[in-house]
Structure formats: structure tokens, C-alpha cells
Scaffold this active site. Structure first.
Site, PDB file in Angstrom:
ATOM      1  CD  GLU A  22      -2.889   5.595   6.729  1.00 22.17           C
ATOM      2  OE1 GLU A  22      -2.908   5.645   5.488  1.00 22.17           O
ATOM      3  OE2 GLU A  22      -1.950   5.091   7.379  1.00 22.17           O
TER       4      GLU A  22
ATOM      5  CG  ASN B 106      -1.742   1.227   1.375  1.00 20.47           C
ATOM      6  OD1 ASN B 106      -1.795   2.053   0.456  1.00 20.47           O
ATOM      7  ND2 ASN B 106      -2.393   1.388   2.519  1.00 20.47           N
TER       8      ASN B 106
ATOM      9  CB  SER C  92       5.745  -1.453  11.773  1.00 19.46           C
ATOM     10  OG  SER C  92       5.325  -0.134  12.075  1.00 19.46           O
TER      11      SER C  92
ATOM     12  CG  HIS D 261      -5.735   1.945   5.341  1.00 18.04           C
ATOM     13  ND1 HIS D 261      -5.279   2.898   6.218  1.00 18.04           N
ATOM     14  CD2 HIS D 261      -4.711   1.075   5.162  1.00 18.04           C
ATOM     15  CE1 HIS D 261      -4.018   2.614   6.545  1.00 18.04           C
ATOM     16  NE2 HIS D 261      -3.664   1.511   5.909  1.00 18.04           N
TER      17      HIS D 261
ATOM     18  CD  GLU E 192      -3.125  -2.236   7.473  1.00 12.78           C
ATOM     19  OE1 GLU E 192      -2.018  -2.460   6.981  1.00 12.78           O
ATOM     20  OE2 GLU E 192      -3.767  -1.200   7.249  1.00 12.78           O
TER      21      GLU E 192
ATOM     22  N   GLY F 115       2.896   2.649  10.692  1.00 16.81           N
ATOM     23  CA  GLY F 115       3.820   3.760  10.491  1.00 16.81           C
ATOM     24  C   GLY F 115       4.583   4.156  11.746  1.00 16.81           C
TER      25      GLY F 115
ATOM     26  CE  LYS G  62      -0.134   3.316   4.771  1.00 18.03           C
ATOM     27  NZ  LYS G  62      -0.032   3.432   6.217  1.00 18.03           N
TER      28      LYS G  62
HETATM   29  O1  LIG Z   1      -1.098   0.926   6.893  1.00 14.97           O
HETATM   30  C1  LIG Z   1      -0.309   0.102   6.507  1.00 14.97           C
HETATM   31  C2  LIG Z   1      -0.554  -0.641   5.251  1.00 14.97           C
HETATM   32  O2  LIG Z   1      -1.848  -0.444   4.797  1.00 14.97           O
HETATM   33  C3  LIG Z   1       0.938  -0.186   7.246  1.00 14.97           C
HETATM   34  O3  LIG Z   1       1.808   0.849   7.065  1.00 14.97           O
HETATM   35  P1  LIG Z   1       3.332   0.695   7.581  1.00 14.97           P
HETATM   36  O4  LIG Z   1       3.836  -0.609   7.016  1.00 14.97           O
HETATM   37  O5  LIG Z   1       4.049   1.887   7.034  1.00 14.97           O
HETATM   38  O6  LIG Z   1       3.265   0.659   9.080  1.00 14.97           O
END
Ligand SMILES: O=C(CO)COP(=O)(O)O
Length: 261
Positions: free
Chosen positions: A102, A10, A218, A100, A172, A178, A12
Site C-alpha cells: 500500500e 497489521n 487474506s 508494504h 504479500e 484484502g 493499517k
Molecule cells: O496487507 C496485509 C497485511 O499487511 C494483508 O491484509 P489482509 O489480511 O486484510 O488481506
């Protein structure tokens, strides 16, 4: 039922379409065809990159697939800024990320919205990667299993067993996204097992045994092996590490059971 691992990158809101082409070329170069028998690898770039990625993947007959980060719940019409499932299908998207954290947090998407988007994906023959996950407060209160089960039930409410068989679920934990703070393999297994048990109740144990459940938060080349080695974890949804071709190829190879490229 044997489940083929899935590694989904992903991206983003990172990389323009030119940078996207460069990254996909590097990943494809680093990951020879033999790996794809043992792992499915997909990239999830921003909408504006998808046409370029499609042209590259189709033109060079690459074995990796690609998808989108979101989809409209609507079919078409006066929905400024939205992208429909049929548009994504036309671009050859295999997957779409739905719900997601976010989007749940920053765009107020609730389980009803996630369900509607999941249906929009299925209607257009695209596999939704339905995301769930708890915040730190829930985890610290020890409520993470019941919280995730409830979010899953809400996000899939009313879907037929046939439809549930077509989804991918991504667990997640928000506190691990992140932050560099990865859940332990045992933490990932605990929730992913509860997800599979819930899928068994919503559909059937047989269906549940075929659905891929991913972990995200992560994930990198160092920790992916232990995480995907868990019984109920069938791959990873990777954020930051998916922007680095070498690392993404390496962690995909590890998920395939090696050897390292
Ligand atoms: O949100 C994520 C994947 O959709 C995870 O992000 P990270 O791997 O940067 O922690």
C-alpha cells in the site's frame, strides 16, 4: 535452523488509541502465556496508538510485542509528518513494517526508499518486516518468482550478512490483500522458498536458514494452518483478521501448533 513462527497483525489505518487498548487487552486475555513459547505475536497499530499500547504491554507485562507500520528514512529534522526510527525505539517497538504494497503503490515507495527505511530500522535496533509481492498481471504472466526475487534484491541491496540476519521478510501478493483471495499454500511456499534461496545468495545459506519469511494476504483462522505448515513459511502478516481479537488469538494459537484457546 528452527525458526519460531511470527504472527504480525497489521491494523493499517484502523482503531484509535482507546480502541487499541481494548483490542490488545482482549488478545492478551485470549492467548495465555504458554502459547508464547511457540509463537511470537505482535500487533502493528497506527502511530497514534503506540504509546497507549506500550503503557499497557509494559504495565501488565504482556508477552506480545508491537511495532509500527512505517518509519522515516531520515534521522531527524525538517521532514513534516515523518516519524523517526529513534522515536519508535523509544516507544519500545520491536518491529516496523517497511515497503508494504500500500505504501509502494499509494506513496510511490520504490526499492531504494524501502532499503533506506530498512537501514533506519536496523540502525535503531528495530526489526524491519520488509514487504514484497507481485500484482495480478505479473502472476498471470507467470513472472512472480523472478519479480519477487528482484524486488527482494533491490530492497536489501548492499546490506551485510549480519544485517540480513536481523530482518523479517513478508511475501504479500498484492492480488491477495484484502480481497479474500488467498494464495494457495503451494503458491506461498514457491515464492517463500525462492526468497530464502535469494537470502542465501545475498548473505549465506546459514543466515538464510534463520530468517523468518512470512506470508500475507487474506490470512484467517481457517487458512493459516496450511500456510504456516509450509517448509519456508514462518508465519503471517495479517490484515483484516488482526482486528478481531478472537480470530487473531485463534490463528496465533494455530501457528503455535495449538491447542485452540
Ligand atoms: O496487507 C496485509 C497485511 O499487511 C494483508 O491484509 P489482509 O489480511 O486484510 O488481506
Amino acid at each position: 535452523m528452527a525458526r519460531k513462527p511470527l504472527i504480525a497483525g497489521n491494523w493499517k489505518m484502523n482503531l484509535n488509541h482507546l480502541e487499541a487498548i481494548a483490542l490488545v487487552q482482549k488478545i492478551a486475555f485470549s492467548l495465555p502465556a504458554k502459547y508464547f513459547d511457540k509463537v511470537d505475536v505482535t500487533v502493528i497499530p497506527p502511530f497514534t496508538d503506540i504509546r497507549s499500547v506500550q503503557t499497557l504491554v509494559e504495565g501488565d507485562k504482556l508477552l506480545l510485542t508491537y511495532g509500527a507500520q512505517d518509519v522515516s528514512a531520515q534521522d531527524s529534522g525538517a521532514y513534516t509528518g515523518e516519524i523517526s526510527g529513534s522515536m519508535l525505539a523509544k516507544l519500545g517497538c520491536t518491529f516496523v513494517v517497511v515497503g508494504h504494497s500500500e505504501r509502494r503503490t499509494l506513496h510511490g515507495e520504490d526499492n531504494d526508499t524501502v532499503l533506506a527505511k530498512t537501514k533506519a530500522a536496523l540502525k535503531n535496533g528495530i526489526t524491519p518486516i520488509v514487504c514484497i509481492g507481485e500484482g495480478l498481471d505479473i502472476r498471470e504472466a507467470g513472472q512472480h518468482v523472478s519479480y519477487n526475487v528482484e524486488q527482494l534484491r533491490g530492497s536489501l541491496a548492499g546490506l551485510s550478512a549480519e544485517d540480513i540476519a536481523k530482518v523479517v521478510i513478508a511475501y504479500e501478493p498484492v492480488w491477495a490483500i484484502g480481497t479474500g483471495r488467498v494464495a494457495s499454500a503451494a503458491d506461498a511456499q514457491e515464492v517463500c522458498a525462492a526468497i530464502r534461496a535469494t537470502l542465501g545468495e545475498l548473505a549465506s545459506p546459514d543466515v538464510a536458514s534463520g530468517v523468518r519469511v512470512l506470508y500475507g494476504g487474506s490470512v484467517n483462522a481457517k487458512n493459516v494452518g496450511e500456510i504456516v505448515g509450509q517448509t519456508d513459511v514462518d508465519g503471517a502478516l495479517v490484515g483484516g483478521a488482526s482486528l478481531k481479537a478472537d480470530e487473531f488469538a485463534t490463528l496465533s494459537a494455530i501457528a503455535a501448533g495449538g491447542p485452540l484457546p
